[in-house]
Each structure stands twice: as C-alpha cells, then as structure tokens.
Design a protein around this motif. Structure first.
Motif, mmCIF file in Angstrom:
data_model
loop_
_atom_site.group_PDB
_atom_site.id
_atom_site.type_symbol
_atom_site.label_atom_id
_atom_site.label_comp_id
_atom_site.label_asym_id
_atom_site.label_seq_id
_atom_site.Cartn_x
_atom_site.Cartn_y
_atom_site.Cartn_z
ATOM 1 N N SER A 96 25.632 49.546 60.125
ATOM 2 C CA SER A 96 26.374 48.312 59.847
ATOM 3 C C SER A 96 27.726 48.335 60.516
ATOM 4 N N GLU A 97 27.926 47.400 61.458
ATOM 5 C CA GLU A 97 29.128 47.378 62.283
ATOM 6 C C GLU A 97 30.023 46.174 62.020
ATOM 7 N N GLY A 98 29.458 45.061 61.578
ATOM 8 C CA GLY A 98 30.238 43.848 61.365
ATOM 9 C C GLY A 98 29.816 43.157 60.088
ATOM 10 N N VAL A 99 30.700 42.336 59.542
ATOM 11 C CA VAL A 99 30.404 41.625 58.297
ATOM 12 C C VAL A 99 31.062 40.257 58.336
ATOM 13 N N THR A 100 30.373 39.241 57.807
ATOM 14 C CA THR A 100 30.952 37.898 57.747
ATOM 15 C C THR A 100 30.347 37.125 56.592
ATOM 16 N N LEU A 101 30.899 35.942 56.355
ATOM 17 C CA LEU A 101 30.454 35.030 55.306
ATOM 18 C C LEU A 101 30.280 33.646 55.918
ATOM 19 N N THR A 102 29.471 32.820 55.287
ATOM 20 C CA THR A 102 29.346 31.425 55.693
ATOM 21 C C THR A 102 30.284 30.578 54.843
ATOM 22 N N GLY A 103 30.169 29.264 54.978
ATOM 23 C CA GLY A 103 31.008 28.369 54.187
ATOM 24 C C GLY A 103 30.764 28.478 52.699
ATOM 25 N N ALA A 104 29.637 29.059 52.294
ATOM 26 C CA ALA A 104 29.332 29.248 50.879
ATOM 27 C C ALA A 104 30.017 30.471 50.298
ATOM 28 N N GLY A 105 30.710 31.243 51.135
ATOM 29 C CA GLY A 105 31.353 32.455 50.642
ATOM 30 C C GLY A 105 30.331 33.517 50.282
ATOM 31 N N SER A 106 30.776 34.566 49.613
ATOM 32 C CA SER A 106 29.870 35.664 49.274
ATOM 33 C C SER A 106 28.773 35.235 48.317
ATOM 34 N N GLY A 119 26.913 32.850 48.753
ATOM 35 C CA GLY A 119 25.801 32.454 49.612
ATOM 36 C C GLY A 119 25.218 33.612 50.398
ATOM 37 N N GLY A 120 25.670 34.817 50.106
ATOM 38 C CA GLY A 120 25.189 36.001 50.804
ATOM 39 C C GLY A 120 26.233 36.574 51.736
ATOM 40 N N VAL A 121 26.222 37.879 51.876
ATOM 41 C CA VAL A 121 27.091 38.582 52.816
ATOM 42 C C VAL A 121 26.227 38.977 54.015
ATOM 43 N N TYR A 122 26.691 38.618 55.212
ATOM 44 C CA TYR A 122 25.916 38.836 56.437
ATOM 45 C C TYR A 122 26.483 40.042 57.190
ATOM 46 N N VAL A 123 25.593 40.969 57.519
ATOM 47 C CA VAL A 123 25.978 42.222 58.180
ATOM 48 C C VAL A 123 25.283 42.316 59.538
ATOM 49 N N ALA A 124 26.042 42.689 60.565
ATOM 50 C CA ALA A 124 25.478 42.935 61.893
ATOM 51 C C ALA A 124 25.222 44.422 62.042
ATOM 52 N N SER A 125 23.997 44.772 62.435
ATOM 53 C CA SER A 125 23.612 46.173 62.602
ATOM 54 C C SER A 125 23.057 46.372 64.008
ATOM 55 N N GLU A 126 23.392 47.515 64.632
ATOM 56 C CA GLU A 126 22.918 47.766 65.989
ATOM 57 C C GLU A 126 21.678 48.657 66.051
ATOM 58 N N GLY A 147 30.456 43.264 66.144
ATOM 59 C CA GLY A 147 31.188 42.284 65.351
ATOM 60 C C GLY A 147 30.358 41.048 65.117
ATOM 61 N N ILE A 148 30.663 40.330 64.029
ATOM 62 C CA ILE A 148 29.971 39.091 63.705
ATOM 63 C C ILE A 148 30.949 38.157 63.005
ATOM 64 N N THR A 149 30.859 36.880 63.320
ATOM 65 C CA THR A 149 31.634 35.870 62.621
ATOM 66 C C THR A 149 30.831 34.580 62.593
ATOM 67 N N TRP A 150 31.175 33.701 61.660
ATOM 68 C CA TRP A 150 30.456 32.442 61.470
ATOM 69 C C TRP A 150 31.410 31.289 61.713
ATOM 70 N N VAL A 151 30.959 30.309 62.528
ATOM 71 C CA VAL A 151 31.785 29.144 62.853
ATOM 72 C C VAL A 151 31.081 27.896 62.332
ATOM 73 N N PRO A 152 31.761 27.066 61.529
ATOM 74 C CA PRO A 152 31.119 25.876 60.955
ATOM 75 C C PRO A 152 30.650 24.900 62.030
#
Length: 471
Positions: A244-254, A256-263, A311-316
C-alpha cells in the motif's frame, strides 16, 4: 517504494579540480534511430554527497522502455550496470542510476550508454576531472556538459553551482519544517497521506492502514476501534499483503470507503499488481479485507514490481467538467454520464517507473477506463494530491528529484499542464518523502495552512513532518 540505503562506503577522493580542467563530450556515432536516439546521458556525478551516478533523459515525444540497457565506464572489459526491468522514460523524463556498486567513476573517466546487446553505443560523455559537484548537459538532452549544481532526477541547473532548478521557485509558504509524530511510532515505509478534517489517513508499504488523530500540531494513532497499531490490509480474497503506497477518499469521505493504491502483493513481491482497493473502515477488526479491487496492470506500461503505483487522489467530476477537461479516450469533453455509476469523480494515480500520472474512471461494476495521461517532467512520481480550494493537482517527487513539487491545472486545451515548479521548503532536508497532504481552507490562519509529508526512511526516528503553505 521501500526505504533506500544511503551509505556507500567510498574512500577519499582526489581534490576537486574540475573547474580547472576541460571536459569533453564523447561523440557517439549515431547507431540507432529514434526512439533510442532520444535517450541521452544528461548528468554525471563522480564525487560529493551521493554515490557515483549517471542520469538519463528522454528528449523525445514518446515514452522509451530502457529496461536492460547497459551503462559502462571507460573499461570495455570490466563491470557494467544493467538498467532494471520495467524502467520507462516518459517524454521529458529524467532517471538517475546509482552505479557505484558496479563500477567507480574516476577523475578521468567515461559514462557510456548501450542498448541491451552491450555493444550498440547510444550516447556517452568523457571528462578529465571530478564533478564539482555535477557534470550536467545544458540545455537538457542537447547541450554541452559543464559544471553545475547536483540535480539528479530533475532539470539541470545550467547556471552553475547554486543556480537552482531552472523554472523552479521557492516554496510558497514558510521555510520552517517540524516533526509531526512521536519518536519511532511508525518505523520505515510510511507512504501516502490524505487528511479528512481532524483525521489523517496514512498508508504503509507493509500492507497497513493508519487512522491518525490530532496531537497538538502533529498526529498520533487513533486508540479507538482497533486502530492503535494500524490495521492490516488484505486483497478481496482475504489473503495477500497489498504493498500500500497511496490513500485517498471520494466526496463521500471515509464513510464511502477508503481507497488504497497498491503496486504489488507483498507475498509475491516480484510481480507487478497495480491495483486500487476499496476498504470499509468501520468496525473494530484489526484486519481489513478489500470490498473491491480494480486491477489496472494490463492497461498500463510495464514497470518493475517496486516501481508501480506510489500515489492516488480523487478529483470530483464537477471540477473537471467545469474546467473543460478533455477525455483522452474519446478526444471530446469529459462526460461523466458516459461511464454510468461510478464514484462521482476520477482517480489520478502516480506511477514511479514512468514518472507519469494516469486518470481513471473506476465504475461501481468493477470496470475501468483510462481517460488521462499526464507526464510529470520529473524523475519519478511519489505522491499526487488534489487541492479542492485551489483547483490544482499536486505531483510530488522524493529525494530522487531533490524533493521537487509541481502543480497542474486544466488548461485551455482541456489537459492538465504544469502551473508551477516548486523547490522543497528551505528548512527541510532532502528526505525520502513519499506522502504529501494539504489541509483544507478551514485551517488557514494568518494567511497560511498546514501541509504534511511522510518520510519513507523514518529519518531521525520521525516519519511525519509539518510545514505551511500560503492560502
């Protein structure tokens, strides 16, 4: 990516006489047509605070896979350095290689680049005095070599030592940086960060997710609901260990689930598995099994198993459509309705090995569509963050690029383009920072708000640092 070992055990070198000696470019006969001709030896370091290193640069307009290419010094029969599998140079990309384990670069020596056959010469450079501190090609990829500031992994400082990175500006906030965690709380390998109000989510390479809460001006592990030592992550099968290298959230916040990027799966560490995993973080269990996985490996350039998602990020969707963002998969304006039920936004993922950010719509059904490819122009990408109030995308490199940050916005052509190249804060050492998080506008005080970095190397026993950014 796991922490790097910094020592290299070199003995004393000759006095730095480079400024008094002439350097000359080793003229390689043009042996290959593009894209091989687009790869150039761009910077060489033979002495100083880093091991002997050779930087390559892609001056072309297409990505080039340099896996297996060979670097040599002036010894035709001696040792050689083989570029690791899965190494791709994006257009305008830089990549530095520590060669000291294969050969040493002396005061009168050569750095030569060959195709994987070891005999087809692509480019080279020769010198008659140690670097002081760097031999750099100016302009990048096409000019002659001269002495310059050390800038491995980024654009050369063509004004000589102290000249700074061309186009870079000082950090737009305070120069002071302080530790933001207790001593040896996390150890090594802390990576992606994402702030959610009074909570800071942190991903650790060992397949662990942390929920941190405020502790004065810093952060500490949440002691409620089983979070005191972080929680172990598993793939949807209930098995494996996501790197697990990156973590982000959507507009629903945690919620709505925590999203993890894994290599990759740590239990099969030699194989790439570039995935986005969604976790339900409610409850008290110490292990979290992913509710869904989007495995994106097949749709991305091949990279080494430890050179994947960082890395990971979410853009509306609303931010993208409002800016006139263009969908690269259709060539037309981005239309969220085209993709059916999804998270209401686009995930942007940074890949270390290609130094590129890729935008994906991840459908609720498990389908995925890549709609953007954004070259960083740096030697690697270790973190990406969307800053809502400023409507900009942060792309961050670690000590590969001297801690450089770049910001991107959607331009008039509908694509993300660089708006600023930023040096790291003056008060922060060149750390192996793999995580970066910007606080929300609600934390602005006196025209500044906090930002945080995570240091994969846990330098001095601390993995989190706090600085400021102008609001």
């Amino acid at each position: 990516m796991t922490a790097r070992t910094r020592g290299w055990g070199r003995g004393p070198r000759l006095a730095l006489i480079a400024p008094l000696l002439a350097a000359w470019v080793f003229q390689a006969a043009p042996a290959q047509a593009a894209p091989a001709d687009d790869i150039r030896v761009n910077e060489v370091v033979t002495t100083g605070s880093v091991p002997d290193s050779v930087e390559l640069y892609n001056k072309g307009t297409a990505s080039v896979d340099v896996s297996g290419w060979i670097l040599k010094d002036d010894d035709d029969d001696g040792s050689r350095y083989k570029v690791p599998a899965g190494t791709t140079l994006a257009p305008g990309g830089f990549r530095a290689f520590d060669v000291h384990g294969s050969f040493g670069l002396g005061s009168a020596d050569k750095a030569r680049l060959y195709l994987p056959d070891g005999t087809t010469l692509v480019d080279g450079f020769s010198w008659t005095g140690h670097s002081a501190p760097s031999w750099s090609r100016c302009p990048d990829g096409s000019g002659t070599f001269g002495t310059a500031e050390l800038t491995l992994g980024g654009p050369n400082a063509c004004g000589g030592p102290g000249g700074g990175t061309p186009g870079a500006v000082a950090w737009p906030g305070g120069g002071q940086v302080a530790t933001a965690d207790g001593s040896n709380v996390f150890g090594e390998d802390l990576s992606g960060l994402r702030q959610e109000g009074g909570v800071l989510w942190a991903a650790q390479n060992s397949g662990r997710l942390w929920r941190l809460v405020k502790d004065g001006s810093g952060w500490k592990p949440d002691t409620a609901n089983g979070w005191s030592k972080g929680k172990t992550l598993r793939f949807p099968s209930g098995n494996g260990s996501p790197d697990s290298e990156g973590v982000t959230l959507t507009g629903a916040g945690s919620a709505g689930g925590v999203y993890v990027a894994s290599e990759r799966n740590g239990d099969a560490s030699g194989t790439s598995r570039l995935s986005v995993l969604r976790y339900d973080t409610a409850g008290t269990a110490g292990t979290l099994t992913a509710a869904k996985e989007w495995n994106l490996t097949s749709g991305l350039p091949s990279v080494g198993a430890n050179l994947g998602f960082e890395g990971i990020t979410w853009v509306p969707d609303a931010a993208l459509t409002g800016a006139g963002f263009k969908d690269a998969s259709t060539g037309a304006a981005y239309d969220p309705a085209r993709y059916g039920a999804h998270t209401g936004g686009v995930f942007f993922l940074g890949v270390e090995g290609t130094a590129t950010v890729y935008g994906y719509v991840l459908a609720d059904s498990g389908a995925s569509t890549r709609i953007a490819t954004v070259g960083s122009g740096m030697g690697g990408v270790m973190e990406v963050q969307w800053e809502p109030g400023a409507e900009r995308l942060w792309v961050v490199c670690d000590d590969t690029c001297g801690g450089q940050h770049r910001t991107f916005r959607v331009n008039a052509s509908g694509v993300f383009a660089v708006t600023a190249v930023l040096d790291r804060p003056s008060g922060m050492s060149d750390l192996n920072n793999e995580g970066f998080s910007v606080s929300g506008a609600e934390e602005c005080v006196g025209g500044a708000k906090p930002v945080y970095w995570s240091d994969d190397g846990n330098t001095g026993g601390h993995a989190l640092r706090r600085g400021t950014l102008s609001c």
